[in-house]
Structure formats: structure tokens, C-alpha cells
Design a protein around this motif. Sequence first.
Motif, PDB file in Angstrom:
ATOM      1  N   ASP A 268       0.824  -1.208   0.000  1.00  8.73           N
ATOM      2  CA  ASP A 268       0.000   0.000   0.000  1.00  8.73           C
ATOM      3  C   ASP A 268       0.851   1.249   0.000  1.00  8.73           C
ATOM      4  O   ASP A 268       0.413   2.313  -0.371  1.00  8.73           O
ATOM      5  CB  ASP A 268      -0.961   0.003   1.193  1.00  8.73           C
ATOM      6  CG  ASP A 268      -0.222  -0.064   2.517  1.00  8.73           C
ATOM      7  OD1 ASP A 268       0.773  -0.798   2.602  1.00  8.73           O
ATOM      8  OD2 ASP A 268      -0.640   0.627   3.461  1.00  8.73           O
ATOM      9  N   GLN A 269       2.066   1.139   0.488  1.00 10.68           N
ATOM     10  CA  GLN A 269       2.952   2.292   0.455  1.00 10.68           C
ATOM     11  C   GLN A 269       4.403   1.836   0.325  1.00 10.68           C
ATOM     12  O   GLN A 269       4.713   0.699   0.592  1.00 10.68           O
ATOM     13  CB  GLN A 269       2.763   3.153   1.707  1.00 10.68           C
ATOM     14  CG  GLN A 269       2.746   2.348   2.973  1.00 10.68           C
ATOM     15  CD  GLN A 269       1.955   3.041   4.074  1.00 10.68           C
ATOM     16  OE1 GLN A 269       1.312   4.050   3.847  1.00 10.68           O
ATOM     17  NE2 GLN A 269       2.029   2.509   5.271  1.00 10.68           N
ATOM     18  N   ASN A 270       5.259   2.768  -0.082  1.00  8.78           N
ATOM     19  CA  ASN A 270       6.674   2.462  -0.180  1.00  8.78           C
ATOM     20  C   ASN A 270       7.433   3.194   0.916  1.00  8.78           C
ATOM     21  O   ASN A 270       7.084   4.320   1.257  1.00  8.78           O
ATOM     22  CB  ASN A 270       7.240   2.921  -1.530  1.00  8.78           C
ATOM     23  CG  ASN A 270       6.775   2.035  -2.657  1.00  8.78           C
ATOM     24  OD1 ASN A 270       6.271   0.937  -2.422  1.00  8.78           O
ATOM     25  ND2 ASN A 270       6.936   2.508  -3.878  1.00  8.78           N
ATOM     26  N   HIS A 271       8.446   2.564   1.456  1.00  6.98           N
ATOM     27  CA  HIS A 271       9.383   3.276   2.311  1.00  6.98           C
ATOM     28  C   HIS A 271      10.572   3.660   1.448  1.00  6.98           C
ATOM     29  O   HIS A 271      11.245   2.793   0.904  1.00  6.98           O
ATOM     30  CB  HIS A 271       9.862   2.385   3.467  1.00  6.98           C
ATOM     31  CG  HIS A 271       8.855   2.259   4.564  1.00  6.98           C
ATOM     32  ND1 HIS A 271       9.133   1.625   5.751  1.00  6.98           N
ATOM     33  CD2 HIS A 271       7.589   2.704   4.659  1.00  6.98           C
ATOM     34  CE1 HIS A 271       8.059   1.688   6.533  1.00  6.98           C
ATOM     35  NE2 HIS A 271       7.107   2.319   5.893  1.00  6.98           N
TER      36      HIS A 271
ATOM     37  N   PRO B 137       3.036   4.568  -3.767  1.00  9.13           N
ATOM     38  CA  PRO B 137       3.647   3.474  -4.534  1.00  9.13           C
ATOM     39  C   PRO B 137       3.762   3.771  -6.028  1.00  9.13           C
ATOM     40  O   PRO B 137       4.501   3.101  -6.737  1.00  9.13           O
ATOM     41  CB  PRO B 137       2.723   2.283  -4.269  1.00  9.13           C
ATOM     42  CG  PRO B 137       1.544   2.792  -3.556  1.00  9.13           C
ATOM     43  CD  PRO B 137       1.841   4.155  -3.033  1.00  9.13           C
ATOM     44  N   TYR B 138       3.037   4.763  -6.521  1.00 12.89           N
ATOM     45  CA  TYR B 138       3.097   5.023  -7.958  1.00 12.89           C
ATOM     46  C   TYR B 138       3.981   6.214  -8.302  1.00 12.89           C
ATOM     47  O   TYR B 138       4.046   6.640  -9.440  1.00 12.89           O
ATOM     48  CB  TYR B 138       1.674   5.182  -8.509  1.00 12.89           C
ATOM     49  CG  TYR B 138       0.870   3.966  -8.174  1.00 12.89           C
ATOM     50  CD1 TYR B 138       1.092   2.764  -8.847  1.00 12.89           C
ATOM     51  CD2 TYR B 138      -0.036   3.972  -7.120  1.00 12.89           C
ATOM     52  CE1 TYR B 138       0.415   1.613  -8.494  1.00 12.89           C
ATOM     53  CE2 TYR B 138      -0.727   2.821  -6.768  1.00 12.89           C
ATOM     54  CZ  TYR B 138      -0.492   1.640  -7.460  1.00 12.89           C
ATOM     55  OH  TYR B 138      -1.154   0.500  -7.108  1.00 12.89           O
TER      56      TYR B 138
ATOM     57  N   PRO C  39       7.275  -8.328  -5.078  1.00 11.64           N
ATOM     58  CA  PRO C  39       6.328  -7.891  -4.044  1.00 11.64           C
ATOM     59  C   PRO C  39       5.200  -7.028  -4.623  1.00 11.64           C
ATOM     60  O   PRO C  39       4.040  -7.198  -4.260  1.00 11.64           O
ATOM     61  CB  PRO C  39       7.206  -7.081  -3.088  1.00 11.64           C
ATOM     62  CG  PRO C  39       8.566  -7.664  -3.236  1.00 11.64           C
ATOM     63  CD  PRO C  39       8.664  -8.075  -4.687  1.00 11.64           C
ATOM     64  N   GLN C  40       5.546  -6.147  -5.564  1.00 11.76           N
ATOM     65  CA  GLN C  40       4.511  -5.276  -6.129  1.00 11.76           C
ATOM     66  C   GLN C  40       3.469  -6.068  -6.919  1.00 11.76           C
ATOM     67  O   GLN C  40       2.280  -5.781  -6.844  1.00 11.76           O
ATOM     68  CB  GLN C  40       5.118  -4.208  -7.051  1.00 11.76           C
ATOM     69  CG  GLN C  40       6.125  -3.299  -6.385  1.00 11.76           C
ATOM     70  CD  GLN C  40       7.542  -3.746  -6.662  1.00 11.76           C
ATOM     71  OE1 GLN C  40       7.945  -4.851  -6.293  1.00 11.76           O
ATOM     72  NE2 GLN C  40       8.307  -2.888  -7.304  1.00 11.76           N
ATOM     73  N   GLU C  41       3.936  -7.050  -7.718  1.00  8.82           N
ATOM     74  CA  GLU C  41       2.989  -7.871  -8.486  1.00  8.82           C
ATOM     75  C   GLU C  41       2.049  -8.632  -7.553  1.00  8.82           C
ATOM     76  O   GLU C  41       0.845  -8.678  -7.754  1.00  8.82           O
ATOM     77  CB  GLU C  41       3.741  -8.907  -9.343  1.00  8.82           C
ATOM     78  CG  GLU C  41       4.307  -8.350 -10.625  1.00  8.82           C
ATOM     79  CD  GLU C  41       5.371  -9.272 -11.229  1.00  8.82           C
ATOM     80  OE1 GLU C  41       5.964  -8.876 -12.230  1.00  8.82           O
ATOM     81  OE2 GLU C  41       5.604 -10.378 -10.680  1.00  8.82           O
ATOM     82  N   ILE C  42       2.650  -9.245  -6.546  1.00  8.93           N
ATOM     83  CA  ILE C  42       1.860 -10.058  -5.617  1.00  8.93           C
ATOM     84  C   ILE C  42       0.828  -9.195  -4.917  1.00  8.93           C
ATOM     85  O   ILE C  42      -0.300  -9.604  -4.701  1.00  8.93           O
ATOM     86  CB  ILE C  42       2.811 -10.709  -4.579  1.00  8.93           C
ATOM     87  CG1 ILE C  42       3.792 -11.601  -5.317  1.00  8.93           C
ATOM     88  CG2 ILE C  42       2.045 -11.394  -3.471  1.00  8.93           C
ATOM     89  CD1 ILE C  42       3.868 -12.995  -4.890  1.00  8.93           C
ATOM     90  N   TYR C  43       1.225  -7.982  -4.589  1.00  9.28           N
ATOM     91  CA  TYR C  43       0.316  -7.102  -3.860  1.00  9.28           C
ATOM     92  C   TYR C  43      -0.777  -6.540  -4.776  1.00  9.28           C
ATOM     93  O   TYR C  43      -1.948  -6.552  -4.435  1.00  9.28           O
ATOM     94  CB  TYR C  43       1.095  -5.943  -3.231  1.00  9.28           C
ATOM     95  CG  TYR C  43       0.227  -5.077  -2.358  1.00  9.28           C
ATOM     96  CD1 TYR C  43      -0.012  -5.425  -1.032  1.00  9.28           C
ATOM     97  CD2 TYR C  43      -0.383  -3.929  -2.856  1.00  9.28           C
ATOM     98  CE1 TYR C  43      -0.831  -4.656  -0.234  1.00  9.28           C
ATOM     99  CE2 TYR C  43      -1.203  -3.157  -2.062  1.00  9.28           C
ATOM    100  CZ  TYR C  43      -1.421  -3.521  -0.746  1.00  9.28           C
ATOM    101  OH  TYR C  43      -2.229  -2.762   0.048  1.00  9.28           O
ATOM    102  N   ALA C  44      -0.364  -6.064  -5.939  1.00 13.37           N
ATOM    103  CA  ALA C  44      -1.308  -5.351  -6.804  1.00 13.37           C
ATOM    104  C   ALA C  44      -2.121  -6.291  -7.688  1.00 13.37           C
ATOM    105  O   ALA C  44      -3.225  -5.948  -8.097  1.00 13.37           O
ATOM    106  CB  ALA C  44      -0.556  -4.345  -7.670  1.00 13.37           C
ATOM    107  N   LYS C  45      -1.559  -7.454  -8.003  1.00 14.74           N
ATOM    108  CA  LYS C  45      -2.242  -8.383  -8.915  1.00 14.74           C
ATOM    109  C   LYS C  45      -2.290  -9.774  -8.322  1.00 14.74           C
ATOM    110  O   LYS C  45      -1.698 -10.713  -8.873  1.00 14.74           O
ATOM    111  CB  LYS C  45      -1.497  -8.422 -10.253  1.00 14.74           C
ATOM    112  CG  LYS C  45      -1.349  -7.061 -10.888  1.00 14.74           C
ATOM    113  CD  LYS C  45      -0.434  -7.139 -12.079  1.00 14.74           C
ATOM    114  CE  LYS C  45      -0.182  -5.749 -12.624  1.00 14.74           C
ATOM    115  NZ  LYS C  45       0.665  -5.787 -13.814  1.00 14.74           N
TER     116      LYS C  45
ATOM    117  N   GLY D 136      -0.943  -7.792   2.907  1.00 17.19           N
ATOM    118  CA  GLY D 136      -1.586  -6.500   3.151  1.00 17.19           C
ATOM    119  C   GLY D 136      -2.128  -6.446   4.564  1.00 17.19           C
ATOM    120  O   GLY D 136      -2.664  -7.423   5.067  1.00 17.19           O
ATOM    121  N   SER D 137      -1.943  -5.309   5.230  1.00 17.25           N
ATOM    122  CA  SER D 137      -2.544  -5.167   6.548  1.00 17.25           C
ATOM    123  C   SER D 137      -3.185  -3.789   6.650  1.00 17.25           C
ATOM    124  O   SER D 137      -2.476  -2.802   6.604  1.00 17.25           O
ATOM    125  CB  SER D 137      -1.516  -5.378   7.659  1.00 17.25           C
ATOM    126  OG  SER D 137      -0.417  -4.518   7.482  1.00 17.25           O
TER     127      SER D 137
END
Lengths: 335, 365
Positions: free
Chosen positions: A288-291, A307-308, B218-224, B235-236
Amino acid sequence: MADVVLRNLAKRFGDTQALADLDLSIRDGEFVVLLGPTGAGKTTTLRLIAGLERPDSGRIEIGGRNVATEAPAERDVAFVFQQYSLYPHMTVYENLAFPLKAPVRKLTAEEIDRRVREVARMVRIDHKLENRSTRLSGGEMQRVAIGRALVRRPAIYLMDEPLSSLDAKLRAELRLELKRIQKELGSTLLYVTHDQVEAMTMADRIGIVAEGRLMQVGTPREIYGNPANLHVAARLGQPHINLLPADLLPGGQPPAGTRTVGARTEHLDIIVGKDANAEIDWIEHLGDQNHLHIRAGNHKLVTLADPYLAIAPGDRISLTLRDPLYFDAAGQRLS
Amino acid sequence: MADIRIENLRKEFGSFVAVQDSSFTVHDGEFLALLGPSGCGKTTTLRMIAGLELPSSGKIHLDGEDVTFNRASARDIAFVFQLFALYPHMNVRKNIGFPLLSQGMPKAEIRQRVEETARLLQIDHILNRSVSGLAGGDRQRVALGRAIVRRPKCFLMDEPLGTLDAEFREVMVHELRELHNRIHATTVYVTHDQHEAMAMADKIAVMNHGVIEQFGTPQEIYAKPATMYVADFIGSPPMNFMRFTSGLKSGDTSILLDGVDVAVPEIHQDMTESELALGVRPEHIRFSDASPLRGAVYGSEYLGTNQVVAVETQGGLIKARVPANRSFRIGETVGLEFNPAKLALFDCISGRAVPSQLYQETRHG
């Protein structure tokens, strides 16, 4: 339910000053969370209120009455511990009913039944009332343990990290439930934890405790936005607040005596490429967010980013302060 | 350093299938997290790569060589368990140098390697200290030093941070990743903690009942997410599911949820009427009085920069992550608006995602 007042409370164990000069008023119907690391004096505070320890000095009032000479049972408090302690030979129903069956309570069987079912529904265990308490999952057992405290209507509930033995998902669920139940019952609740998320999300007011002292008391928004000192600022917020030398970044207006600048995500403006004074080290993708891990001079910073946001490791950025927090050499907040 | 190629790996214990025909590749220098609950087969997979367990079938290639039936000691890997195990009677230098000493390496070379390793971990100033007096973080670094000093082809780590308290774990997660950025060692890391996996890994394999449900960044797994299981595990708070019954046609760009038209990414498959779920991440929900999709605020959780608000809707409890600047009253009615480009659809029976534009979209960031 009642208000609870602690005055100049002190307790020493051998050479260790577990608590010093603790002053705290908990209003009737208030949810107060004491937040601090292990050994800060949180649990000692609960045990003093419950009467499980005697203070070296100071005063404890419950509902306006000084309870110094009262035994634990007379104080009308309910304690929930970190480890659920249920009666293994009893069903869920019997475990919940047990605190109400003491002869001094003089409750009718109908009244007991009504309260047990009501509380079972609140903690969402009503579908398992006839189960043996040993045949429950960890989360269910802890809900029964909390329920067993709730069936009584004590002056105050004292809870010592009741969610810490549960997995993350269940903890998140019970956080929301506990807060709702407390509001529904209008109960006074003192809760201790080392988990900042529990404190932020449940408390009406948070007390930050360190080394036996209460450093600041306030609503979660006050504590987060307006910390009294460096220690408090560092206790709350994910990622951690960035603590930087006063002259590292432009944009601030440090008052005289500033030693440290505290910058959270909301205190940092990032512009890619223009007049760069910092560099992206690496990016932690948390979904949901990036560090963003940033290097400015010899200092490392971490901040949240959308993130975008089109940004990559190695990118040069300009980093500017926007109304950050200022602290003096002793760590006290300057304004 | 080397790549690890796994082909149709399978492990049975009696009639229990611990790992079912897994195939994946960890490229040279990559950090892979095997993520899942206990009993999902992640540790068994790791132990097979290490040679501590023999597969029932399948192949393991390390640096191009078939090592499926090689002994653990012949595989040139370093296995890191819980990081705290140090020799208490030795100082830091001897602890780090021990694996080289037992290989019979000459003293001068050991000295040089140990010092190099210590510099990498920024513990070169405590080399002559006893390990018993060290703080937790430094102990952890010494244990890491002992693992990396041999310069093995790859590192295998089994929940190395499992016993640490939350705050310190966070610090070590960052250190492990920064160390990886410096030495680029091929790493396979087992964890049940989604946060550790998301924060450290280049690729994640989400496992469930011995099966890899999804393998990706990680981004693919999270977003798709490929399945409801993955969407819920990561996700939390996790992804919200709003269940409804409907048929779908390829080319559809909206669905009917509780009588309300909801725009979704273009659907790429026909489906007969069945039980479906709309998947919405908490941060893709906005409150809008104009939206006909309504619910009542059940509770809110303030988190500083933002807050999570739980809303009771016809389709169940929905959690939204919204800015922290507005306070909500319990019972307050709110309208929910979704970011249409980010919505997923799932077939509730199979648990699999319905193919749509979401899964075609090119990746950002």
C-alpha cells in the motif's frame, strides 16, 4: 464504573526504581493505554492498582475512595493477563459464568445467564459456549479470557498486553472489537502494551512510560503531532521519525538552541532531480505504500511515498523540511 | 554466487504431500522469500535446497549443477537458523572466523577475511570483544558475519528474526536488506511474516498447502494477486472482498454490486453465473457522499499519517485506509468510492482471479 486517580505513586524493587512520582487520572469511561518498553513500569502500575503490590509511597483512589488498605478482592477491579488462564475442565459458558457465581455477588441464575450470553456475543464466542475451553484456538481462548473479565462490572478493567500472544490478523480484529465493547459498556479501562499500533488505535489517551516515569499523557493525535521530547517522538510513527542535525536540510526555521530536527513523512517535501541534496538508497515496497530509504550527507532517512511515484534507487532528489519538530540538547521540544 | 533452479520438486511424508511439484528459479544475486503459514511447505522446500531433506521427485540445480542428491556439505551453501547461536567462550573475531578455521584455511587469510566481513557489517571496532557482553543487534551481526565469511554460493535462512521483538526486528530487516544490497548473495528466506517478505525480497513465492499460489515481485503479488488466498494473506489490513452472484462477459467494464453499477478493469473472460467477489485494497477506497454504495462506520484506527476506518456494508465489514485529518463517529453513514483501475475480481469457488485488464497493465515503480 469509576474514575481512578494515582498520586505520586512510587515503587522500588531492590536497587531498581520501578516507578517514580507517577501522577495519572483516568476518567470514568475512559480507555487509557500506557505505552513503553519492557521494564518501564507499566505492569507495576497495574499491579499496584489491583493491590497485587503495595506502593512505597503515593495514593490510589478508585471511585473517590482511597484503597490503600483494601485487599485485591475489595478493590473491584478485573485483571486480564497476557497469558489466558482459563479453567481447563470447564466449558466456555462455565468459564464466563464463574466470576458471577461468587456468593457475595448474589446474582440470580437468570441474571448470570443473561450476562454470559451478552458478553459471549460481544467477544464473538457465542457459537462455542458448550465447548471445553481446552478445545479452542489461541484467539478464542483469549476472547474467553477477556469475556470473563467483561461479565463483571468492576470499577476498572486492567489489561496487561492481552493481545500480544495472538497472530497479527487476529490482533487487528480484536483491537477493533475491544475498543467497541469498551465504548458500548462505557467501561473505564487501563491497558498496557509495548505495541504503538495498539496504543494509537485504541486509546482515548496514551501515557508514554519510560524508566519508571510518565513522560507525556495525551490523545493519540496530541502525542503523535505534539511530542514533548525526543523519546516520545521516537515512540510513535511508522516509519520512525528521522532525527537529524539542525543544519542538514533546508526549509526549516530552527529556534535558538535547536540541536535536533525531527522529521516525519509529513514534514518532508521531495522533488525529483531539481537542486538535489539527497539520493534514493533503496525502496522498500510494502504494497500500500513504499518506504523510501534516502541518504542525505552522512545521514539516512526513511519516509513514506506513494507506490506510484516514479522514482528509482540512485535518483537524486531535493529534500526540504516543512514545519518539522525541533528539540534542544536535552531532547526537550522547542516551539 | 549462483542461481538456484527448482524443477517439479515434490516431497511426501507418508501419505502427506508437503510440497507439490514446485518449479521456480532464483536468479544470481536475487533475494527470494518463501512466504506462508506454518505447515505450508516453505521450510521443507528450503531444507531440500539445503540437502537436509531428499525430495520424493524433482530436480534442484545450483549454479548449473544438478545437486539433487548431493549431501548438504557438498552444496556450498550457508544455512542460517535463528541468528543468535554464538560460541559464548570465544570473542567476536573467533566466532566469525570459526567456519574458515574448520575448513583448514591459513591463519593470515582467515584474519583478512574476518576483517573484511566485519567491515561489511560495521562491527570491525568490536572484533576483540567477548560475545557475551554484546547488545542484541551486535550479536545478530556477529552471527550474520559467521554465515557470510565463507562466501558460499547462496544463503538459506529459516525465520532468522523469528524470536526478536517487533521493534528490533524492524531494524534487522533493514540491515539484512542493506547487507544484501552490498554483497548481492543469492538468498532464499523463509518467513510467515508478510512484512518481512515485502520489505526484503526481490521475489516472493506465496505458499499454501504445499503449493506455490503465486510467484512474483512484491509489487505484483500485492497489486495483482492470483488468488483470494494471496490477496488475503498480503496487506494489513488485507484486501476486502465484497461477494455477489453474477455472470460475466469478456469486455464488461462494470459489475452490479448490491444494485449499484461499479466500474472495474475490463474483463477478459466469459463466466457463467456464479459466486464472485470484488477485491478492493483498503487504500483504494475513498469516502464520497455522492456514492450510492453506503455503509455505517464501525470503528476507526488512527495511525498517525493515515487511519483505517472499518465500515459495515451489506457485503460485510470493509476497511478503508484514508488520510488522518478527518475524525469519524461510530454509526456515521458514509458512501464508498473505489479506484476502478485497481479492482480485482475472484471466482469464489476456485478462489482464482478472473482475468482482466488489471493483470495486463504494465507495472509501475
